[in-house]
Design a protein around this motif. Structure first.
Motif, PDB file in Angstrom:
ATOM      1  N   TYR A 197       5.655  -2.968  -4.105  1.00  0.00           N
ATOM      2  CA  TYR A 197       5.830  -4.287  -3.473  1.00  0.00           C
ATOM      3  C   TYR A 197       5.127  -5.276  -4.389  1.00  0.00           C
ATOM      4  CZ  TYR A 197       1.153  -2.885  -1.976  1.00  0.00           C
ATOM      5  OH  TYR A 197      -0.145  -2.411  -1.964  1.00  0.00           O
ATOM      6  N   ASP A 256      -4.376  -6.080  -3.100  1.00  0.00           N
ATOM      7  CA  ASP A 256      -3.523  -5.153  -2.327  1.00  0.00           C
ATOM      8  C   ASP A 256      -2.363  -4.768  -3.233  1.00  0.00           C
ATOM      9  OD1 ASP A 256      -1.690  -3.957  -0.633  1.00  0.00           O
ATOM     10  OD2 ASP A 256      -1.894  -5.442   0.957  1.00  0.00           O
ATOM     11  N   ASP A 310      -0.252   2.171  -0.931  1.00  0.00           N
ATOM     12  CA  ASP A 310      -0.513   0.828  -0.391  1.00  0.00           C
ATOM     13  C   ASP A 310      -2.011   0.745  -0.132  1.00  0.00           C
ATOM     14  OD1 ASP A 310      -0.384  -1.632   0.780  1.00  0.00           O
ATOM     15  OD2 ASP A 310       0.674  -0.980   2.590  1.00  0.00           O
ATOM     16  N   THR A 352      -5.736  -1.526  -0.455  1.00  0.00           N
ATOM     17  CA  THR A 352      -6.401  -2.821  -0.645  1.00  0.00           C
ATOM     18  C   THR A 352      -7.899  -2.618  -0.799  1.00  0.00           C
ATOM     19  OG1 THR A 352      -4.774  -3.812   0.848  1.00  0.00           O
ATOM     20  CG2 THR A 352      -6.690  -5.157   0.279  1.00  0.00           C
ATOM     21  N   GLU A 373      -7.781  -1.286   2.957  1.00  0.00           N
ATOM     22  CA  GLU A 373      -6.571  -0.527   3.300  1.00  0.00           C
ATOM     23  C   GLU A 373      -6.572   0.800   2.565  1.00  0.00           C
ATOM     24  OE1 GLU A 373      -2.849  -2.398   2.180  1.00  0.00           O
ATOM     25  OE2 GLU A 373      -1.784  -1.137   3.619  1.00  0.00           O
TER      26      GLU A 373
END
Ligand code: GLY
Ligand code: MN
Ligand code: MN
Length: 487
Positions: A274, A306, A317, A319, A440
């Motif tokens: 992403y 992130d 994913d 962070t 995260e």
């Protein structure tokens, strides 16, 4: 003579391009994808067929397209990475024109020496049969005359079309044409007959149920997928760690992004899962901040990072939020430790049977209690926007991956990502302004708990500060200013 020369040229070009390129040795195997198709078939209703279309090629501007990325469902079921393809998976055996039994068939873009010279190698029908392992592999130019009576099926399952695919005039069998042929074959309702409040279709087309089936399949990860996810996660952690070592005031958000993404590439990750989010100070309050434009980070700021490496289709994913100076201020540490506590409380209940809602509720309770204790809100029940998102989602081929969002089950892979975001104009003491923290991490749900996959990147303030004291290979990496002539 001229024609002969061109023929010779095409044959040579196609031979060169057909040679097996140097490829990584750890792609998912064709056996993996076949097993996934078999599992899908088991879940299909009686006498049905499921149809999957490759992702569209998207134009970026003028004659430049976005780098192609396969539709994750299509990739999961085939491993095929090219556009302009369609896959049929039948519940029951079908009989081909030459009396062969088959229960799956794929149409792919054909080999073409000129296109391959410009835009890359293609598998074509023969390569697809060999490498993807689908016995019935044909060029998409054959699809128009593929003669199956779709009225005989109880259901034809597919994802409905969004009518956003370009028709390339130079290709008469591109995705647009494939979809048009498909619509004609299955009597897809014409736009003029679609009303604002459509009745349920009276034909056998089912555009609803594949979602649930694919959620069930993709939400539970298999061993080969877990290998990929572990690699993506470890690579992403290494990116965080190298940035912690390299961080200096004066760096830009973009430069920090570049260090992460260089590390991803160094470990052979193809892509990011992403858009990379790198936000310093109040930019961290923008949840999906991808501008990453701030030219010069200051000593007073936190930077929220992130990012997820995508490794052979699977994304992490992760962070981390770190102080640019290498040391958290007292206020930054108070907010940080509150977010960490929320994450740790969620980790304690992260096991089969817990629901996604339970995880979010636990993190919200910790955050609200802590915000009140810090005087940032007046009442734990107060409505506020300091923690405006849920805490958890599946990861896999998509960053917000398919999966059932009810009870956790063994072999799901999820994030736990509480955050607190205090913008510069927040209704609280100014000393909190511009503090944005998200932590995260990625977790594999095990038989009776969870495995913390992203443990390699430090999370506690003292561990981050210790990591930030370590030397970096980038400490001496200085480039001349752009306006400086020569080296
Ligand atoms: N990186 C997007 C998210 O954390 O959900
Ligand atoms: Mn996330
Ligand atoms: Mn994230």
């Amino acid at each position: 003579m001229k024609n002969l020369f061109f023929l010779f040229f095409f044959v040579c070009a196609i031979r060169v391009l057909a040679q097996n390129p140097d490829l990584p040795a750890d792609f998912l195997t064709k056996e993996f994808h076949k097993e996934r198709r078999d599992k899908l078939r088991e879940k299909l209703p009686a006498n049905s067929v499921a149809v999957f279309f490759a992702n569209a090629v998207r134009n970026r501007a003028n004659d430049v397209d976005y780098v192609y990325h396969q539709d994750p469902d299509f990739y999961y079921l085939t491993g095929y990475k090219e556009p302009n393809a369609v896959l049929f998976i039948f519940k029951d055996n079908q009989t081909s024109a030459n009396n062969k039994q088959y229960n799956e068939i794929i149409f792919v873009q054909p080999r073409n020496a000129i296109f391959e010279m410009w835009t890359g190698r293609r598998l074509g029908d023969v390569g697809t049969k060999e490498r993807i392992g689908i016995e019935q592999s044909f060029n998409n130019t054959e699809f128009k005359k593929y003669n199956v009576d779709f009225t005989k099926f109880s259901q034809v399952l597919f994802f409905d079309f969004k009518n956003d695919v370009r028709n390339e005039t130079y290709d008469s069998a591109d995705l647009y044409d494939i979809i048009e042929h498909f619509k004609a074959k299955v009597n897809y309702p014409k736009p003029s007959t679609v009303s604002l409040n459509p009745e349920p279709p009276k034909n056998n087309l089912n555009t609803k149920d594949l979602d649930g089936i694919m959620d069930q399949l993709r939400g539970i990860k298999t061993a080969p997928e877990l290998d990929m996810i572990r690699k993506a996660v470890t690579i992403s952690c290494r990116g965080q760690n190298e940035v912690m070592k390299a961080m200096k005031p004066g760096m830009s958000e973009r430069e920090v992004q570049g260090i992460h993404e260089y590390v991803f590439k160094k470990y052979q990750a193809e892509d990011v899962g992403y858009g990379s989010i790198v936000g310093a100070g109040h930019n961290g309050c923008i949840l999906h901040y991808v501008d990453n434009y701030k030219p010069s980070l200051t000593n007073k700021e936190l930077i929220l990072m992130d990012l997820g490496a995508e490794y052979h289709g699977y994304t992490a994913d992760i962070t981390r939020t770190i102080p640019v100076s290498g040391k958290f201020s007292p206020e930054q540490k108070q907010v940080y430790d509150l977010v960490l506590k929320a994450q740790e409380e969620a980790m304690k209940i992260c096991k089969p049977g817990t629901t996604f809602q339970d995880l979010t509720r636990v993190t919200k309770e910790v955050v609200n209690k802590g915000l009140k204790e810090l005087g940032i809100i007046q009442d734990e029940k107060e409505r506020h926007l300091y923690y405006p998102h849920g805490c958890c989602h599946h990861i896999g081929l998509d960053v917000h991956d398919r999966g059932e969002y009810d009870k956790l089950q063994e072999n799901m892979v999820i994030t736990i990502e509480p955050g607190i975001y205090i913008p510069d104009d927040a209704k609280c003491d100014k000393k909190w302004w511009g503090i944005a923290v998200r932590i995260e991490d990625d977790y594999l749900i095990t038989k009776d708990g969870c495995e913390h996959l992203s443990v390699v990147a430090p999370r506690k303030t003292e561990d981050i500060e210790a990591m930030m004291k370590l030397p970096s290979p980038l400490d001496d990496f200085d480039l001349p200013a752009l306006d400086k002539k020569g080296e």
